[in-house]
Design a protein around this motif. Structure first.
Motif, PDB file in Angstrom:
ATOM      1  N   ALA A   1       0.831  -1.203   0.000  1.00  0.00           N
ATOM      2  CA  ALA A   1       0.000   0.000   0.000  1.00  0.00           C
ATOM      3  C   ALA A   1       0.866   1.255   0.000  1.00  0.00           C
ATOM      4  N   VAL A   2       1.899   1.272   0.822  1.00  0.00           N
ATOM      5  CA  VAL A   2       2.806   2.429   0.874  1.00  0.00           C
ATOM      6  C   VAL A   2       3.474   2.628  -0.478  1.00  0.00           C
ATOM      7  N   ALA A   3       3.923   1.529  -1.094  1.00  0.00           N
ATOM      8  CA  ALA A   3       4.589   1.618  -2.399  1.00  0.00           C
ATOM      9  C   ALA A   3       3.622   2.058  -3.494  1.00  0.00           C
ATOM     10  N   ASP A   4       2.410   1.475  -3.517  1.00  0.00           N
ATOM     11  CA  ASP A   4       1.440   1.819  -4.559  1.00  0.00           C
ATOM     12  C   ASP A   4       0.973   3.265  -4.441  1.00  0.00           C
ATOM     13  N   LEU A   5       0.905   3.764  -3.212  1.00  0.00           N
ATOM     14  CA  LEU A   5       0.493   5.150  -2.988  1.00  0.00           C
ATOM     15  C   LEU A   5       1.657   6.125  -3.134  1.00  0.00           C
ATOM     16  N   ARG A   6       2.881   5.568  -3.187  1.00  0.00           N
ATOM     17  CA  ARG A   6       4.104   6.383  -3.326  1.00  0.00           C
ATOM     18  C   ARG A   6       4.195   7.422  -2.214  1.00  0.00           C
ATOM     19  N   LEU A   7       4.050   6.923  -0.988  1.00  0.00           N
ATOM     20  CA  LEU A   7       4.028   7.814   0.164  1.00  0.00           C
ATOM     21  C   LEU A   7       5.425   8.278   0.546  1.00  0.00           C
ATOM     22  N   SER A   8       5.507   9.548   0.892  1.00  0.00           N
ATOM     23  CA  SER A   8       6.734  10.127   1.440  1.00  0.00           C
ATOM     24  C   SER A   8       6.448  11.568   1.804  1.00  0.00           C
ATOM     25  N   GLY A   9       7.232  12.101   2.718  1.00  0.00           N
ATOM     26  CA  GLY A   9       7.126  13.512   3.047  1.00  0.00           C
ATOM     27  C   GLY A   9       5.846  13.899   3.757  1.00  0.00           C
ATOM     28  N   PRO A  10       5.472  15.172   3.679  1.00  0.00           N
ATOM     29  CA  PRO A  10       4.326  15.699   4.433  1.00  0.00           C
ATOM     30  C   PRO A  10       3.009  15.573   3.682  1.00  0.00           C
ATOM     31  N   GLN A  11       2.682  14.364   3.252  1.00  0.00           N
ATOM     32  CA  GLN A  11       1.451  14.160   2.490  1.00  0.00           C
ATOM     33  C   GLN A  11       0.247  14.006   3.414  1.00  0.00           C
ATOM     34  N   ARG A  12      -0.935  14.230   2.834  1.00  0.00           N
ATOM     35  CA  ARG A  12      -2.199  13.975   3.534  1.00  0.00           C
ATOM     36  C   ARG A  12      -2.835  12.746   2.892  1.00  0.00           C
ATOM     37  N   VAL A  13      -3.108  11.743   3.711  1.00  0.00           N
ATOM     38  CA  VAL A  13      -3.550  10.428   3.233  1.00  0.00           C
ATOM     39  C   VAL A  13      -4.884  10.085   3.882  1.00  0.00           C
ATOM     40  N   LEU A  14      -5.802   9.538   3.081  1.00  0.00           N
ATOM     41  CA  LEU A  14      -7.101   9.095   3.594  1.00  0.00           C
ATOM     42  C   LEU A  14      -7.199   7.581   3.444  1.00  0.00           C
ATOM     43  N   ASP A  15      -7.445   6.897   4.569  1.00  0.00           N
ATOM     44  CA  ASP A  15      -7.594   5.449   4.589  1.00  0.00           C
ATOM     45  C   ASP A  15      -9.049   5.127   4.914  1.00  0.00           C
ATOM     46  N   VAL A  16      -9.839   4.862   3.870  1.00  0.00           N
ATOM     47  CA  VAL A  16     -11.275   4.632   4.050  1.00  0.00           C
ATOM     48  C   VAL A  16     -11.542   3.181   4.420  1.00  0.00           C
ATOM     49  N   ALA A  17     -12.504   2.986   5.346  1.00  0.00           N
ATOM     50  CA  ALA A  17     -12.788   1.670   5.930  1.00  0.00           C
ATOM     51  C   ALA A  17     -11.539   1.164   6.638  1.00  0.00           C
ATOM     52  N   CYS A  18     -11.025   2.000   7.520  1.00  0.00           N
ATOM     53  CA  CYS A  18      -9.733   1.747   8.167  1.00  0.00           C
ATOM     54  C   CYS A  18      -9.779   0.652   9.208  1.00  0.00           C
ATOM     55  N   GLY A  19     -10.983   0.229   9.636  1.00  0.00           N
ATOM     56  CA  GLY A  19     -11.052  -0.799  10.670  1.00  0.00           C
ATOM     57  C   GLY A  19     -10.363  -0.334  11.945  1.00  0.00           C
ATOM     58  N   PRO A  20      -9.574  -1.198  12.594  1.00  0.00           N
ATOM     59  CA  PRO A  20      -8.927  -0.824  13.853  1.00  0.00           C
ATOM     60  C   PRO A  20      -7.657  -0.007  13.680  1.00  0.00           C
ATOM     61  N   GLY A  21      -7.398   0.472  12.472  1.00  0.00           N
ATOM     62  CA  GLY A  21      -6.342   1.458  12.290  1.00  0.00           C
ATOM     63  C   GLY A  21      -4.942   0.941  12.042  1.00  0.00           C
ATOM     64  N   ASN A  22      -4.790  -0.362  11.880  1.00  0.00           N
ATOM     65  CA  ASN A  22      -3.442  -0.910  11.691  1.00  0.00           C
ATOM     66  C   ASN A  22      -2.793  -0.388  10.411  1.00  0.00           C
ATOM     67  N   PHE A  23      -3.578  -0.335   9.330  1.00  0.00           N
ATOM     68  CA  PHE A  23      -3.071   0.215   8.075  1.00  0.00           C
ATOM     69  C   PHE A  23      -2.807   1.712   8.225  1.00  0.00           C
ATOM     70  N   THR A  24      -3.747   2.426   8.830  1.00  0.00           N
ATOM     71  CA  THR A  24      -3.606   3.870   8.973  1.00  0.00           C
ATOM     72  C   THR A  24      -2.321   4.225   9.699  1.00  0.00           C
ATOM     73  N   LYS A  25      -2.064   3.551  10.806  1.00  0.00           N
ATOM     74  CA  LYS A  25      -0.849   3.832  11.589  1.00  0.00           C
ATOM     75  C   LYS A  25       0.393   3.531  10.755  1.00  0.00           C
ATOM     76  N   PHE A  26       0.380   2.424  10.021  1.00  0.00           N
ATOM     77  CA  PHE A  26       1.525   2.058   9.191  1.00  0.00           C
ATOM     78  C   PHE A  26       1.739   3.105   8.097  1.00  0.00           C
TER      79      PHE A  26
END
Length: 254
Positions: A85-110
């Protein structure tokens, strides 16, 4: 609540639109509550499970791995799925990310741990049980949570640098509406990533699987449905990976 998590919660609240809705939101539970006294809908056995506190407690270690094994996502651990997910979203730096249907937040925290500076990952879910668990276990200086309806995301257009929805579109009542909302709140140049179900082939097998999953309230989506939707929306860099009964699809908004 630490000062850093309070700051993350305040920033998540400030992103809510329109202003009237922001003014009505509650934060006394450690998250932004947009649906006070409104229970999550339970139209199917699967959705009933997602709103259960026991399931929320065992979701990461037992429930989701069991579901992943049923979908035949061979050779991909939970940590590898989050890394994808991090690679596909190309996350880095001060981005704003929305994790929909996050459940207990394990993905969101990661996801939040891939960000720096003023980056913020917002976990969004309609389940009170899941959001409560996320607040308990997965808050952080770059992670905060919102309870609301994903079919009506409370954000202006182009609010987020990246949006994702993993293991949920096959459960929600209006999956295409949710997908439209994800695309709407994504800024041009931003990335979207989803993981959802994929109809098996040949057709007779698909009919059998579809009947069984339909009884549980789980949809099976055609292989090309999401790639076609992204293509029609003018998105580029469309990538798809199919593993068993699951598909991972990502794209860039133009």
């Amino acid at each position: 609540m630490s000062e850093s998590t309070e700051t993350a919660l305040r920033r998540a609240l400030e992103m809510i639109e329109p202003e009237m809705l922001r003014g009505l939101a509650r934060t006394d539970g450690g998250y932004v509550e947009l649906l006070p006294d409104v229970p999550a809908p339970n139209p199917s056995p699967a959705s009933i499970a997602m709103n259960n506190r026991v399931v929320a407690a065992i979701y990461e270690k037992l429930w989701r791995p069991f579901g992943v094994s049923l979908m035949g996502i061979a050779g991909m651990s939970m940590s590898a799925e989050r890394a994808k997910a991090v690679a596909d979203l190309r996350l880095s730096g001060p981005q704003r990310v929305l994790d929909v249907a996050c459940g207990p937040g394990n993905f969101t925290k990661f996801l939040s741990e891939a960000l720096t500076g003023d980056g913020l990952a917002v976990g969004f879910d309609i389940s009170e049980a899941m959001i409560a668990r996320a607040v308990r276990d997965n808050r952080g200086p770059c992670a905060a949570y919102v309870r609301g309806d994903a079919a009506h995301l409370p954000y202006a257009e182009a609010t987020f640098d990246a949006v994702c929805c993993y293991a949920a579109l096959y459960l929600v009542p209006q999956p295409m509406t949710v997908l439209d909302e994800l695309i709407r709140v994504l800024r041009p140049g931003g990335r979207i990533a989803i993981m959802t179900s994929c109809e098996p082939r040949p057709a007779p097998l698909g009919s059998v699987v579809g009947f069984g999953t339909g009884l549980a309230g789980v949809r099976m989506f055609p292989k090309n449905q999401f790639t076609d939707i992204f293509d029609r929306a003018g998105m580029t860099d469309i990538e798809q990976e199919i593993r068993g009964l699951a598909q991972f699809v990502s794209a860039t908004k133009q």
